[in-house]
Design an enzyme around this catalytic site. Structure first.
Site, mmCIF file in Angstrom:
data_model
loop_
_atom_site.group_PDB
_atom_site.id
_atom_site.type_symbol
_atom_site.label_atom_id
_atom_site.label_comp_id
_atom_site.label_asym_id
_atom_site.label_seq_id
_atom_site.Cartn_x
_atom_site.Cartn_y
_atom_site.Cartn_z
ATOM 1 N N ARG A 121 6.555 1.333 7.074
ATOM 2 C CA ARG A 121 6.054 0.835 8.153
ATOM 3 C C ARG A 121 6.698 -0.355 8.440
ATOM 4 N NH1 ARG A 121 1.201 -2.840 9.188
ATOM 5 N NH2 ARG A 121 0.678 -2.846 11.310
ATOM 6 N N ASP B 7 -13.828 -11.679 7.098
ATOM 7 C CA ASP B 7 -14.623 -10.300 6.852
ATOM 8 C C ASP B 7 -15.817 -10.313 7.728
ATOM 9 O OD1 ASP B 7 -16.786 -8.692 4.878
ATOM 10 O OD2 ASP B 7 -14.768 -8.016 4.531
ATOM 11 N N HIS C 47 -7.819 -0.872 18.316
ATOM 12 C CA HIS C 47 -7.511 -0.611 16.815
ATOM 13 C C HIS C 47 -8.194 -2.156 16.365
ATOM 14 C CE1 HIS C 47 -5.176 -0.052 13.339
ATOM 15 N NE2 HIS C 47 -5.163 -1.395 13.081
ATOM 16 N N GLY D 22 -6.153 -7.299 11.891
ATOM 17 C CA GLY D 22 -5.183 -7.386 12.912
ATOM 18 C C GLY D 22 -5.915 -6.386 14.144
ATOM 19 N N ASN E 222 -16.517 0.833 11.190
ATOM 20 C CA ASN E 222 -17.501 0.625 10.316
ATOM 21 C C ASN E 222 -18.502 -0.443 10.552
ATOM 22 O OD1 ASN E 222 -16.455 2.307 8.259
ATOM 23 N ND2 ASN E 222 -14.690 0.791 7.995
ATOM 24 N N GLY F 250 -10.785 -0.802 10.593
ATOM 25 C CA GLY F 250 -11.816 -1.145 9.488
ATOM 26 C C GLY F 250 -12.954 -1.735 10.323
ATOM 27 N N ASP G 81 5.737 -0.091 14.539
ATOM 28 C CA ASP G 81 4.582 -0.240 15.473
ATOM 29 C C ASP G 81 5.010 -0.568 16.825
ATOM 30 O OD1 ASP G 81 2.295 0.340 14.082
ATOM 31 O OD2 ASP G 81 2.254 -1.600 12.924
ATOM 32 N N LYS H 132 0.795 -1.265 -0.051
ATOM 33 C CA LYS H 132 0.013 -0.074 0.131
ATOM 34 C C LYS H 132 0.896 1.399 -0.078
ATOM 35 C CE LYS H 132 -3.615 -2.467 2.761
ATOM 36 N NZ LYS H 132 -4.058 -2.543 3.995
#
Length: 381
Positions: A88, A278, A203, A207, A327, A323, A145, A16
């Site tokens: 990262r 998902d 978070h 992950g 959401n 994510g 991280d 990314k």
């Protein structure tokens, strides 16, 4: 010329990227190469322009992926001048408590940490190697991280093992630090009362981890020595009784590599549901197995939040990001219902922006003492 910063976040099969203007960190371009090693494809967008999609040659590696995104940047930039590439890196061990410029010694140190982050570290290092070959005479910056969690009280870094093992690196490090550092900045600027107080941040994505923060600093966190510990995740198990791992080896005859694959790639929401990692798919599925996977996830997150509240001596706010955290409203609600015994506290949802934090850290290295963008300026947040 517009000075820019390129950020790279390398996974096992993806790379990314984002391109920021150095002054003010306006987002200029973003995208990713997916399915590296297979039917790789570049998907990229110049801010305000239509999306670009391009297939890469079959079997393309991280170097080929980086070349594809550099070709996209070269074809679409408007007088951009790259000042740094920020990478990262998941694990910085105890040596690295802040971002640093890449040197041969830094790379050697980071290679020794591969066993502690086998799912992430090799791919981050592959992206650095590709960058140093392909980008040219531009500084590479590694952003860790683990760095946000350095300096915690020993109560929160030890396992209940003899101290010589802690001294040899068998200890709790903590991860998702770039995300938590971003949350800390947003809270300091937009919710200073909460920043000064006791915050549990979650978070939650493929992950997942939670972090206890006081005055914007890490006090405690759910992940330990590796990024497989703590709450269950998309395909990672989270915490498992160490005796169960020994049983898998001794009684089930599983080799260490098989156990590693099980706890990293075939567990978590995927393993519990037998269907998907998902959350949107599991919510839509509605089967008993999918409901159980989501209930288990919510319960473990709530239990972890309660434990972190103990570490803080109470809780003033619960902050969701990532994510799932941003959401999946039903999952957030399920976690908060289970946290009701903790009493009243504020709840916030703050979009993750690890890349903007990486860009800020890169600028601070190449331009010490320069102006620091606010969270509101960064990428229009």
């Amino acid at each position: 010329m517009i000075p820019t910063i390129l950020t790279l976040n390398a996974g096992s099969s993806s790379l990314k990227f984002r391109v920021f203007a150095r002054d003010g960190l306006a987002l200029l371009a973003r995208g990713a190469v997916s399915r590296i090693g297979g039917a790789a494809e570049l998907t990229a967008t110049l801010t305000g322009a239509p999306q670009t999609r391009r297939a890469l040659p079959p079997g393309a590696d991280h170097a080929a992926a980086l070349q594809a995104l550099l070709d996209f940047i070269d074809a679409h930039d408007d007088g951009w001048s790259m000042q740094a590439v920020a990478h990262r890196i998941v694990h910085g061990g105890t040596e690295y408590d802040r971002a640093t410029l890449v040197t041969p010694q830094v790379l050697e140190d980071l290679r020794t940490l591969i066993p502690l982050a086998p799912l992430h570290q090799p791919h981050g290092l592959a992206a650095i190697a590709a960058s140093r070959r392909l980008v040219g005479d531009v500084p590479d910056v590694v952003c860790f991280d683990t760095a946000f969690h350095v300096g915690r009280d020993p109560l929160f870094t030890h396992f209940a093992l003899p101290p010589e093992y802690h001294d040899r690196g068998v200890r709790r490090y903590g991860f998702h630090g770039l995300s938590y550092q971003w949350l800390s900045q947003v809270l300091a600027e937009q919710h200073p009362d909460l920043h000064r107080g006791r915050v549990v941040a979650a978070h939650l994505g493929n992950g997942a981890s939670l972090c206890a923060m006081r005055a914007g600093r890490s006090v405690d966190t759910t992940m330990g020595m590796t990024a497989v510990d703590g709450v269950p995740m998309g395909t990672r198990s989270g915490a498992v009784d160490p005796g169960a791992i020994l049983l898998l080896q001794r009684s089930f005859g599983m080799a260490p590599e098989e156990i590693e694959d099980l706890i990293y790639n075939r567990s978590g929401l995927m393993g519990l549901s037998g269907r998907s990692n998902d959350v949107a798919a599991l919510l839509a599925d509605g089967t008993e197995a999918s409901r159980f996977a989501l209930d288990f996830f919510a319960m473990k997150c709530a239990q972890a939040a309660a434990a972190l509240a103990v570490s803080l001596g109470g809780i003033d706010a619960m902050v969701f990001t990532g994510g799932i955290g941003e959401n999946a409203t039903p999952v957030r609600a399920a976690i908060l219902r289970r946290m009701a015994p903790l009493g009243r506290f504020r709840t916030l949802v703050i979009p993750a922006n690890e890349e903007c934090m990486m860009a800020q850290q890169a600028i601070a290295l190449i331009e010490p003492g320069g102006p620091k963008p606010t969270a509101a300026q960064c990428c229009g947040t």
